[in-house]
Design a protein around this motif. Structure first.
Motif, short mmCIF file in Angstrom:
data_model
loop_
_atom_site.label_atom_id
_atom_site.label_comp_id
_atom_site.label_asym_id
_atom_site.label_seq_id
_atom_site.Cartn_x
_atom_site.Cartn_y
_atom_site.Cartn_z
N ARG A 5 1.74 18.04 -3.63
CA ARG A 5 1.87 17.92 -5.21
C ARG A 5 1.17 16.63 -5.60
O ARG A 5 1.04 15.81 -4.96
N ARG A 6 0.60 17.07 -6.85
CA ARG A 6 -0.10 15.67 -7.62
C ARG A 6 0.62 15.40 -8.78
O ARG A 6 0.52 16.08 -9.78
N SER A 64 0.80 7.23 -8.19
CA SER A 64 0.10 8.51 -8.14
C SER A 64 0.31 9.15 -6.86
O SER A 64 0.41 8.33 -5.85
N SER A 65 0.70 10.41 -6.50
CA SER A 65 0.89 10.79 -5.38
C SER A 65 -0.48 11.53 -4.85
O SER A 65 -0.96 12.61 -5.03
N ALA A 66 -1.26 10.72 -3.97
CA ALA A 66 -2.56 11.00 -3.39
C ALA A 66 -2.61 11.76 -2.29
O ALA A 66 -3.42 12.14 -1.77
N SER A 120 -5.38 18.01 -10.81
CA SER A 120 -5.61 18.69 -9.44
C SER A 120 -4.42 19.45 -8.76
O SER A 120 -4.59 19.78 -7.85
N ASP A 121 -3.09 19.15 -9.48
CA ASP A 121 -2.19 19.88 -8.81
C ASP A 121 -2.07 21.49 -8.90
O ASP A 121 -2.70 21.97 -9.74
N GLY A 170 -6.93 17.12 -4.73
CA GLY A 170 -7.78 16.06 -5.55
C GLY A 170 -8.67 16.55 -6.31
O GLY A 170 -9.50 16.08 -7.16
#
Length: 290
Positions: free
Chosen positions: A144-145, A138-140, A187-188, A212
């Motif tokens: 972008r999420r 995941s992109s934390a 959260s995006d 987030g």
């Protein structure tokens, strides 16, 4: 004393050509990277096939690394459970005794609800599961999420399908490859989910913040008061997410728009459930020939 070795290229043409080619490759790589960055910023769909192709290759590797990491992370917990299992059993028995009366009451209410629904001929439409897959990344840290699933078109996963975990809603599928899928997280900044407050049914919107967290915004009303700890679940409005799925909990009291924390944290999840769309769009009616 021996003289120090000269590290300059000097008159060696081979070394001069090597240094020159190194500079050329470095500049070319920087230019290509800049062009790709600009193109992906102004035209993101153009790189969808390339992204999913790379994801399909890296998904098995990420799956293996996630399995090894979860196994190592679970060692301390297993040791703690081994030594404190007796105390946990005592606590669980005490909780069972305290909640036995509440459990019997809940069963009675559930039975009454089923009987009333059968009398009123009410049908519940439940989302059907498609596949259980592993969240491998995941992109934390980016703006972008997104998260990556190690299941794609071969497993029946399609864009638009909702994704949920044991604790609540995670997001929806936006791109699919043969054996991988890209999930837009709650959260995006582009994520918007219709929700309602559990204690009074107040309708609201859960909009991603990109950091987030999500914003809970009231709809159809002004000066709405939100309290810390308010729970919000999906409503089923829009036809994508089924009703009653936990979404977020308000972190701090406020009015009209407050910040909330999602129940499902993709960074701590191993597996996720992909479901069919709650109310799929009906196919277009055939045009009658004249």
């Amino acid at each position: 004393m021996a003289p120090a070795r000269d590290r300059r290229t000097g008159f060696s043409r081979r070394r001069q050509y090597g240094v020159f080619m190194g500079y050329v490759l470095a500049v070319a790589g920087a230019v290509v990277g800049l062009v790709l960055l600009v193109a992906s910023t102004f035209n993101p769909p153009a790189f969808s096939a390339l992204r999913m192709g790379v994801a399909g290759v890296t998904a098995p590797v990420s799956t293996g690394l996630a399995t090894v990491g979860s196994g190592i992370a679970g060692i301390p917990e297993a040791i703690g459970q081994y030594f404190f299992v007796k105390q946990e059993n005592v606590a669980l028995r005490a909780d069972r005794d305290r909640t036995r009366a509440l459990l019997m009451r809940a069963r009675t209410i559930a039975y009454d609800n089923r009987r009333l629904r059968s009398l009123l001929a009410i049908r519940d439409r439940a989302a059907e599961p498609v596949v259980t897959a592993r969240l491998v990344s995941s992109s934390a840290s980016s703006g972008r999420r997104y998260a990556l699933l190690n299941a794609g078109r071969w497993s029946g996963v399609k864009p638009g399908m909702p994704v949920r975990g044991p604790d609540g809603l995670i997001g929806r599928v936006v791109e699919t490859g043969p054996n991988a899928a890209r999930v837009l997280l709650l959260s995006d900044g582009d994520s918007i989910v219709p929700v309602r407050r559990t204690r009074d049914g107040l309708p609201a919107i859960a909009a991603g913040r990109g950091d987030g967290m999500v914003d809970i915004r009231s709809v159809n009303a002004t000066n709405v008061r939100f309290n810390a700890g308010d729970l919000f679940v999906t409503t089923g409005t829009g036809g994508i997410y089924g009703p009653g799925v936990p979404v977020a909990r308000v972190a701090k009291a406020g009015s009209d728009s407050v910040m909330a924390r999602t129940f499902a944290d993709p960074d701590t999840l191993d597996f996720a459930l992909v479901e069919n769309v709650f109310m799929p769009v009906p196919p277009p009616r055939p045009i009658a020939q004249q």
